[in-house]
Design a protein around this motif. Structure first.
Motif, PDB file in Angstrom:
ATOM      1  N   MET A  70       0.822  -1.212   0.000  1.00 50.70           N
ATOM      2  CA  MET A  70       0.000   0.000   0.000  1.00 50.70           C
ATOM      3  C   MET A  70       0.852   1.256   0.000  1.00 50.70           C
ATOM      4  SD  MET A  70      -2.925   1.198   2.704  1.00 50.70           S
ATOM      5  CE  MET A  70      -4.071  -0.016   2.072  1.00 50.70           C
ATOM      6  N   PHE A  71       1.880   1.303   0.849  1.00 52.51           N
ATOM      7  CA  PHE A  71       2.730   2.474   0.961  1.00 52.51           C
ATOM      8  C   PHE A  71       3.932   2.350   0.040  1.00 52.51           C
ATOM      9  CE2 PHE A  71       0.386   2.637   4.910  1.00 52.51           C
ATOM     10  CZ  PHE A  71       0.161   3.990   5.095  1.00 52.51           C
ATOM     11  N   GLY A  72       4.223   3.439  -0.712  1.00 52.81           N
ATOM     12  CA  GLY A  72       5.433   3.517  -1.503  1.00 52.81           C
ATOM     13  C   GLY A  72       6.475   4.327  -0.759  1.00 52.81           C
ATOM     14  N   THR A  73       7.435   4.894  -1.497  1.00 50.01           N
ATOM     15  CA  THR A  73       8.493   5.672  -0.864  1.00 50.01           C
ATOM     16  C   THR A  73       7.987   7.005  -0.339  1.00 50.01           C
ATOM     17  OG1 THR A  73       9.076   6.533  -3.054  1.00 50.01           O
ATOM     18  CG2 THR A  73      10.326   4.650  -2.244  1.00 50.01           C
ATOM     19  N   SER A  74       6.831   7.453  -0.812  1.00 51.94           N
ATOM     20  CA  SER A  74       6.283   8.739  -0.363  1.00 51.94           C
ATOM     21  C   SER A  74       4.797   8.617  -0.071  1.00 51.94           C
ATOM     22  CB  SER A  74       6.547   9.820  -1.418  1.00 51.94           C
ATOM     23  OG  SER A  74       7.922  10.087  -1.557  1.00 51.94           O
ATOM     24  N   GLY A  75       4.425   7.701   0.774  1.00 47.65           N
ATOM     25  CA  GLY A  75       3.028   7.541   1.150  1.00 47.65           C
ATOM     26  C   GLY A  75       2.263   6.670   0.171  1.00 47.65           C
ATOM     27  N   ILE A  76       0.966   6.918   0.077  1.00 48.85           N
ATOM     28  CA  ILE A  76       0.080   6.156  -0.807  1.00 48.85           C
ATOM     29  C   ILE A  76      -0.202   7.021  -2.027  1.00 48.85           C
ATOM     30  CG2 ILE A  76      -2.143   4.988  -0.985  1.00 48.85           C
ATOM     31  CD1 ILE A  76      -2.203   5.010   2.123  1.00 48.85           C
ATOM     32  N   ARG A  77       0.034   6.490  -3.225  1.00 50.00           N
ATOM     33  CA  ARG A  77      -0.219   7.264  -4.443  1.00 50.00           C
ATOM     34  C   ARG A  77      -0.705   6.364  -5.558  1.00 50.00           C
ATOM     35  NH1 ARG A  77       5.158  10.965  -5.113  1.00 50.00           N
ATOM     36  NH2 ARG A  77       5.049  12.009  -3.106  1.00 50.00           N
ATOM     37  N   GLY A  78      -1.433   6.971  -6.499  1.00 49.89           N
ATOM     38  CA  GLY A  78      -1.869   6.231  -7.668  1.00 49.89           C
ATOM     39  C   GLY A  78      -2.960   6.973  -8.408  1.00 49.89           C
ATOM     40  N   PRO A  79      -3.481   6.390  -9.481  1.00 47.28           N
ATOM     41  CA  PRO A  79      -4.529   7.028 -10.268  1.00 47.28           C
ATOM     42  C   PRO A  79      -5.839   7.127  -9.478  1.00 47.28           C
ATOM     43  CG  PRO A  79      -3.432   5.286 -11.516  1.00 47.28           C
ATOM     44  CD  PRO A  79      -2.996   5.140 -10.103  1.00 47.28           C
ATOM     45  N   VAL A  80      -6.477   8.277  -9.573  1.00 47.41           N
ATOM     46  CA  VAL A  80      -7.772   8.477  -8.928  1.00 47.41           C
ATOM     47  C   VAL A  80      -8.824   7.620  -9.637  1.00 47.41           C
ATOM     48  CG1 VAL A  80      -9.595  10.153  -8.456  1.00 47.41           C
ATOM     49  CG2 VAL A  80      -7.196  10.796  -8.157  1.00 47.41           C
ATOM     50  N   GLY A  81      -9.659   6.955  -8.848  1.00 44.90           N
ATOM     51  CA  GLY A  81     -10.677   6.075  -9.401  1.00 44.90           C
ATOM     52  C   GLY A  81     -10.205   4.654  -9.578  1.00 44.90           C
ATOM     53  N   GLU A  82      -8.918   4.433  -9.411  1.00 49.52           N
ATOM     54  CA  GLU A  82      -8.348   3.084  -9.484  1.00 49.52           C
ATOM     55  C   GLU A  82      -7.705   2.750  -8.140  1.00 49.52           C
ATOM     56  OE1 GLU A  82      -5.812   2.684 -12.911  1.00 49.52           O
ATOM     57  OE2 GLU A  82      -7.133   3.895 -14.159  1.00 49.52           O
ATOM     58  N   THR A  83      -6.461   3.188  -7.948  1.00 44.87           N
ATOM     59  CA  THR A  83      -5.790   2.974  -6.663  1.00 44.87           C
ATOM     60  C   THR A  83      -6.341   3.893  -5.581  1.00 44.87           C
ATOM     61  OG1 THR A  83      -3.769   2.404  -7.868  1.00 44.87           O
ATOM     62  CG2 THR A  83      -3.543   2.891  -5.527  1.00 44.87           C
ATOM     63  N   ILE A  84      -6.547   5.148  -5.940  1.00 42.73           N
ATOM     64  CA  ILE A  84      -6.966   6.152  -4.968  1.00 42.73           C
ATOM     65  C   ILE A  84      -8.453   6.423  -5.128  1.00 42.73           C
ATOM     66  CG2 ILE A  84      -6.564   8.465  -4.092  1.00 42.73           C
ATOM     67  CD1 ILE A  84      -4.182   6.530  -3.794  1.00 42.73           C
ATOM     68  N   THR A  85      -9.220   6.060  -4.108  1.00 44.75           N
ATOM     69  CA  THR A  85     -10.678   6.218  -4.131  1.00 44.75           C
ATOM     70  C   THR A  85     -11.162   6.796  -2.804  1.00 44.75           C
ATOM     71  OG1 THR A  85     -11.043   4.006  -3.231  1.00 44.75           O
ATOM     72  CG2 THR A  85     -10.901   4.195  -5.644  1.00 44.75           C
ATOM     73  N   ALA A  86     -12.435   7.229  -2.794  1.00 46.34           N
ATOM     74  CA  ALA A  86     -13.039   7.702  -1.549  1.00 46.34           C
ATOM     75  C   ALA A  86     -13.076   6.581  -0.512  1.00 46.34           C
ATOM     76  CB  ALA A  86     -14.444   8.235  -1.820  1.00 46.34           C
ATOM     77  N   GLU A  87     -13.274   5.351  -0.967  1.00 46.04           N
ATOM     78  CA  GLU A  87     -13.283   4.209  -0.046  1.00 46.04           C
ATOM     79  C   GLU A  87     -11.931   4.059   0.646  1.00 46.04           C
ATOM     80  OE1 GLU A  87     -13.965  -0.653  -0.011  1.00 46.04           O
ATOM     81  OE2 GLU A  87     -13.928   0.447  -1.907  1.00 46.04           O
ATOM     82  N   LEU A  88     -10.835   4.231  -0.131  1.00 50.50           N
ATOM     83  CA  LEU A  88      -9.506   4.142   0.469  1.00 50.50           C
ATOM     84  C   LEU A  88      -9.314   5.245   1.497  1.00 50.50           C
ATOM     85  CD1 LEU A  88      -6.631   2.924   0.556  1.00 50.50           C
ATOM     86  CD2 LEU A  88      -6.011   4.555  -1.234  1.00 50.50           C
ATOM     87  N   ALA A  89      -9.704   6.482   1.164  1.00 48.13           N
ATOM     88  CA  ALA A  89      -9.586   7.587   2.114  1.00 48.13           C
ATOM     89  C   ALA A  89     -10.371   7.303   3.389  1.00 48.13           C
ATOM     90  CB  ALA A  89     -10.065   8.885   1.466  1.00 48.13           C
TER      91      ALA A  89
END
Length: 434
Positions: A1-20
């Protein structure tokens, strides 16, 4: 889940309201008070709303800084007496991306143990939801003034120089306020916050900052550039030369350290930094790539500065987060004493080649690289990826912590040798691809 600088990725795929939602609930289990903020990306408004709601339903009080530079949020955790900070940002990534980066009260990003514990709670669905009469409060405020004052307290500029400041349509307006307070005359580029980054792409590279370098050269003043969340700072000389990250690292480290002291820098840093600092008996401690790991090493009392060639600079006596506006003021302090071009000319520039290969299965490719390299070379380091020291040069093959890329870096003191080493490393990666 975490990379070298937190959690990042494309909105609507990796990064969603559910993840937040899940991140906020997991963080709310341990934190009674959290500072939050976001960069200018439009998706950040939705994600920050969800993150804030999930913290509050866990009984956590929230200090919402709204649109703010990442270092402003990181440092406000300490100023506000909070337990953690959370920034909705993808930093220098392209507009379709977003993410979440978390901060400790020490101003250091969440380290590996805290990331792992948070990820465990997310995976296990651990929450601490409160009843209707125990929901956390939300206070909206601006911490920019505190950040500006902290910057002014950290520098001393007797004769403020002129500056061209490229904010990259990001959240770095605190730099403009700090430089103005220092007495600098400056012109801004891409000053309007806009998460689509219409002026230039967010990452402040030589390619993306050509307009800045040209204007700096035409005006005969230093140029300063930030990324989307202003945790990075890059520069151009008054002659219009965009300064390499390695050269800037060497210059900033030399001013921060005294003979016999140490600085921290990642494995992909140029040998030129070591050679330049060795003249003053300043040692370079290598870390994994990523400001999180540089900050971890910089938190040790024997290290006085940490930096990455990408533009992340850390003065541990001030804060353990990369602070682009602070770095801008530190650079102005140096330029006020002596032109940046003169300092740049003192640092050797060795041929260094970098490239990236897009892959889907980073872990599998890196495992095959390790299998090839270990029996072939004598001096192999696997602290982060695979780094091979060849005596007269080196190469590093590592998986990006934020993107689906394998990065290849090679360097030698002689151009022909650097090309040979780079081709050798590239061949290893090619052989490891599916």
């Amino acid at each position: 889940m975490f990379g070298t600088s937190g959690i990042r990725g494309p909105v609507g795929e990796t990064i969603t309201a559910e993840l937040a939602l899940r991140v906020g609930r997991a963080l709310g289990v341990e934190a009674d008070r959290v500072v939050v903020g976001r960069d200018p990306r439009e998706s950040g408004e939705v994600l920050l709303d969800v993150l804030t709601a999930s913290l509050r339903e866990s009984g956590t009080d929230v200090i919402d800084l709204g649109l703010a530079a990442t270092p402003t949020v990181a440092r406000a955790v300490r100023w506000e007496g909070a337990d953690a900070g959370a920034v909705v940002t993808a930093s220098h990534n392209p507009p379709p991306d977003n993410g979440i980066k978390l901060w400790q009260p020490t101003t250091q990003a969440f380290d590996a143990p805290r990331q792992e514990e948070l990820a465990r709670r997310i995976d296990d669905g651990v929450t601490d939801l409160r009843p209707w009469d125990a929901i956390g409060d939300c206070e909206r405020r601006d911490a920019t003034s505190e950040h500006v004052q902290a910057i002014l307290d950290a520098v001393d500029v007797a004769d403020p120089p002129e500056v061209v400041l490229d904010l990259g349509n990001g959240a770095g307006g605190v730099s403009a306020r700090a430089l103005s307070a220092l007495g600098c005359d400056f012109e801004t580029l891409n000053a309007q916050p806009d998460g689509s980054f219409p002026g230039r792409l967010s990452e402040p590279t030589a390619e993306h900052c050509q307009s800045l370098a040209s204007l700096a050269g035409e005006s005969g003043v230093v140029g300063i550039a930030h990324d989307g969340d202003a945790d990075r700072m890059r520069a151009a000389t008054e002659n219009g030369e965009f300064v390499s990250g390695d050269t800037l690292l060497a210059i900033l480290a030399r001013e921060a350290a005294q003979p016999g002291e140490k600085i921290a820098a990642p494995l992909n840093t140029s040998l030129a930094v070591d050679d330049y600092l060795a003249r003053e008996d300043i040692a370079v401690e290598r870390t994994r790539v990523g400001d999180v790991y540089v900050a971890e090493r910089a938190s040790d009392p024997d290290v006085v500065f940490g930096g990455e060639p990408s533009g992340a600079w850390i003065w541990p006596d001030v804060a353990l987060c990369p602070d682009g506006p602070l770095a801008a003021a530190k650079l102005v302090e140096l330029v006020a004493e002596r032109p940046l071009s003169e300092r740049v000319a003192e640092v050797e520039r060795y041929p260094i080649q970098r490239d990236s290969v897009e892959v889907e299965e980073k872990a599998a490719v890196m495992e095959r690289v390790r299998e090839q390299v270990r029996p072939t070379y004598e001096d192999v380091t696997t602290l982060d990826g695979v780094r091979v020291d060849l005596g007269d040069g080196w190469f590093l093959v590592r998986a990006s912590g934020t993107q689906p890329l394998i990065r290849i870096t090679a360097e030698a003191r002689e151009p022909a040798r650097a090309r040979v080493i780079f081709e050798e490393a590239s061949g290893i990666v090619t052989d490891a691809l599916p």
